[in-house]
Design a protein around this motif. Sequence first.
Motif, PDB file in Angstrom:
ATOM      1  N   SER A  90      59.911  77.635  25.541  1.00  8.02           N
ATOM      2  CA  SER A  90      60.818  78.444  24.981  1.00  8.02           C
ATOM      3  C   SER A  90      59.804  78.787  24.197  1.00  8.02           C
ATOM      4  CB  SER A  90      61.945  78.432  25.537  1.00  8.02           C
ATOM      5  OG  SER A  90      62.833  77.619  24.536  1.00  8.02           O
TER       6      SER A  90
ATOM      7  N   ILE B  45      64.018  84.278  24.242  1.00  7.47           N
ATOM      8  CA  ILE B  45      65.843  84.280  24.501  1.00  7.47           C
ATOM      9  C   ILE B  45      66.001  84.925  25.800  1.00  7.47           C
ATOM     10  CG2 ILE B  45      66.616  84.128  22.675  1.00  7.47           C
ATOM     11  CD1 ILE B  45      66.843  87.459  22.060  1.00  7.47           C
ATOM     12  N   SER B  46      64.676  86.002  26.562  1.00  9.05           N
ATOM     13  CA  SER B  46      64.509  86.117  27.634  1.00  9.05           C
ATOM     14  C   SER B  46      62.673  86.026  27.912  1.00  9.05           C
ATOM     15  CB  SER B  46      65.214  87.576  28.224  1.00  9.05           C
ATOM     16  OG  SER B  46      65.063  89.004  26.991  1.00  9.05           O
TER      17      SER B  46
ATOM     18  N   ARG C 167      61.648  87.981  22.320  1.00 11.16           N
ATOM     19  CA  ARG C 167      62.078  86.519  21.616  1.00 11.16           C
ATOM     20  C   ARG C 167      62.104  86.471  19.904  1.00 11.16           C
ATOM     21  NH1 ARG C 167      55.673  86.171  23.283  1.00 11.16           N
ATOM     22  NH2 ARG C 167      55.552  86.366  24.365  1.00 11.16           N
TER      23      ARG C 167
END
Length: 346
Positions: free
Chosen positions: A287, A320-321, A325
């Motif tokens: 991530s 974050i998903s 970002r």
Amino acid sequence: MAAAPVAEPLPAAEAPPKPAIELPSSDRPAIEKAAPAIDSKLARTGLAFLPGLFIPGFGHSLSGDVETAHRLRWVSGSALAVGLLGGGALLFAAGSHKLSPICVPLMYTGATVYIQSWLADILGTAAPNGFAKPLTREAQLSMSLQYGGSYDPVTPVRHLGLLRASYEKPVLMIDGSASLAPKTDYQEFHLRVGPKLWSDGGVSHLAFLVEGMRERGPISGATGIGSALLFELRLALSYLSPGLRGLVLTQRLGYGGLRYRYPETSTTDWQDVLIIDTGLAISPTDSMEIALLYTQRPDTRLGYFVDHGGGARIDARLAISERLRLLATAELGGGIDGLLGVEASW
């Protein structure tokens, strides 16, 4: 008449175990002789840092990964030869204006690729199994909006915003950015468009781009409009070795010019500039991505070159998903810029 009984076979005698034979050192497998002499990963990483700067692939050699070390030596040796060729030709020509657009890119490219292969050796030694899969990918549309502050001892820019947008397909690339400073005349726009000459459909490509530029200074009010032609190479270093997964190299080379007009006068000033961008991105986790890009755009009018828009940019992305970002940027040049924002991709 009853059949004669069949005699049962006697059990086979167990062969006596063969005595262990210690092979002479000359007959031991090559892999055993290639075992690392240093067991500590921290020590190997430290030695990859120094003297590894002067011995390409030293960290991987100590780790027993001879194949990757050989490939890093090949890259470093080629880069060193290119850099010395460009720098030597420039010195021999005494800063020739005509040769600068050829020699300077060779010198910068050779030096930066040599340093990047050294960094790849350090990072690959520290993480021999590679890092995470890069966040950057093709076949997507992305857009980011950031706002932050600027410290510049010369120009009165205190706060600025930055908008970036890019569209990528395996055969096409469009990349644009706009930077503005509220309450000042500062403006900067860049738009790059062009086909991809080669693409792996994932991260890596080679593209031929046309760039349009527009700049406006915050003090003088001079407006520069220009264009350039350039090549962009983005290469996942996993092509060299699976242990270098998560490292992505970026190189841009180009040539163009800007024509400046000054307010309340009819004076114009032409600046022919080189475009030399080099970067290395790393994905420590699934991530996160951290990318360092160094930009140098020298003006060749003075023979050798003088700085024009040179500096470094660090981008840190945190997903974050799947499509959103957080993006933090630090730019180091004539001043220091810090920006925070979000990036969306589809």
